[in-house]
Design a protein around this motif. Structure first.
Motif, PDB file in Angstrom:
ATOM      1  N   CYS A   1      11.209  -2.091   1.819  1.00  0.00           N
ATOM      2  CA  CYS A   1      10.958  -2.730   3.111  1.00  0.00           C
ATOM      3  C   CYS A   1      11.819  -3.987   3.148  1.00  0.00           C
ATOM      4  O   CYS A   1      11.501  -4.969   2.468  1.00  0.00           O
ATOM      5  CB  CYS A   1       9.488  -3.098   3.257  1.00  0.00           C
ATOM      6  SG  CYS A   1       8.334  -1.748   2.845  1.00  0.00           S
TER       7      CYS A   1
ATOM      8  N   THR B   1       9.281  -0.833  -3.412  1.00  0.00           N
ATOM      9  CA  THR B   1       8.187  -0.024  -2.869  1.00  0.00           C
ATOM     10  C   THR B   1       7.038   0.063  -3.868  1.00  0.00           C
ATOM     11  O   THR B   1       7.247   0.344  -5.047  1.00  0.00           O
ATOM     12  CB  THR B   1       8.685   1.395  -2.535  1.00  0.00           C
ATOM     13  OG1 THR B   1       9.689   1.303  -1.522  1.00  0.00           O
ATOM     14  CG2 THR B   1       7.546   2.274  -2.041  1.00  0.00           C
TER      15      THR B   1
ATOM     16  N   THR C   1       5.529  -4.072   4.912  1.00  0.00           N
ATOM     17  CA  THR C   1       5.138  -2.670   5.087  1.00  0.00           C
ATOM     18  C   THR C   1       5.984  -2.058   6.191  1.00  0.00           C
ATOM     19  O   THR C   1       6.296  -2.727   7.176  1.00  0.00           O
ATOM     20  CB  THR C   1       3.648  -2.574   5.485  1.00  0.00           C
ATOM     21  OG1 THR C   1       2.838  -3.139   4.449  1.00  0.00           O
ATOM     22  CG2 THR C   1       3.233  -1.123   5.702  1.00  0.00           C
ATOM     23  N   THR C   2       6.365  -0.807   6.016  1.00  0.00           N
ATOM     24  CA  THR C   2       7.094  -0.082   7.055  1.00  0.00           C
ATOM     25  C   THR C   2       6.322   1.182   7.404  1.00  0.00           C
ATOM     26  O   THR C   2       5.945   1.952   6.512  1.00  0.00           O
ATOM     27  CB  THR C   2       8.510   0.299   6.595  1.00  0.00           C
ATOM     28  OG1 THR C   2       9.239  -0.885   6.267  1.00  0.00           O
ATOM     29  CG2 THR C   2       9.253   1.044   7.706  1.00  0.00           C
TER      30      THR C   2
END
Length: 217
Positions: free
Chosen positions: A58, A63, A142-143
């Motif tokens: 992100c 991650t 966060t994506t």
């Protein structure tokens, strides 16, 4: 032809090759900058192993987890045991798996490929495509990979597309092929085409420069 002219033509030829090579390398990377699923097609009523992969964080942050929501149209879901990930399974009132969260034992650095997988079974009445919304959690940020293309919209133009599995017609003999298929996101046809285009552009620039040099020599 003067020495300076020849030098300029050599520089132009070199720049053309380098530019094409850079385009060939950069465009596939941009095209694959999402969470992908492979294989990207199964037949209704079939079984297969889906692999969700990524090679980015992100905004470059490592991650830490992938939360994958299951769509309607699945008859079974069995996450693959992997020592690199802790797995948490959520079930709905019907007992079917509704979401799977994979938490990385060690955060996956940006630029390195990470992957998780699960075995799934498809209902024989599954629709023409199934979307798997993914929430990618990182050390920082966060994506949400949840966007779906509208009718007539190019999914490659979406900023945060959800992985989508295309559903083919069920086997006519009633026995689906239970074999598994796996492929990396780098095999994305768009990425390959864009990369090839960049390489061709570089080679073409070199040829033009060489021909011009010979005519002037």
């Amino acid at each position: 032809m003067s020495r300076n002219t020849r030098t300029r033509r050599t520089i132009l030829a070199t720049a053309g090759v380098l530019g094409g090579a850079a385009l060939a390398l950069a465009l596939p990377s941009m095209a694959s900058a999402h969470v992908g699923v492979s294989p990207d097609e199964l037949a209704a009523g079939d079984y297969g192993v889906l692999t969700f992969s990524f090679s980015h964080g992100c905004d470059e942050s490592p991650t830490t987890a992938l939360q994958i929501t299951m769509p309607e149209g699945l008859t079974s879901v069995a996450p693959t045991v992997d020592s690199d990930w802790n797995i948490d399974v959520e079930r709905g009132d019907d007992g079917l798996v509704s979401a799977v969260t994979y938490t990385a034992v060690t955060p996956v650095p940006n630029g390195l490929r990470g992957a998780v997988s699960m075995s799934v079974g498809l209902d024989e009445s599954a629709t023409d495509s199934l979307a798997f919304p993914v929430v990618q959690e990182c050390v920082d940020g966060t994506t949400e990979w949840t966007q779906l293309a509208e009718e007539g919209e190019d999914p490659h133009e979406l900023e945060s597309p959800a992985p989508v599995l295309s559903i083919g017609a069920a086997a006519t003999d009633g026995h689906a092929d239970h074999g598994t298929t796996d492929a990396s996101p780098e095999s994305d046809p768009l990425a390959v085409a864009l990369g090839a285009g960049g390489l061709v552009a570089g080679v073409a620039a070199l040829i033009v420069a060489v021909l011009a040099y010979r005519r002037k020599a």
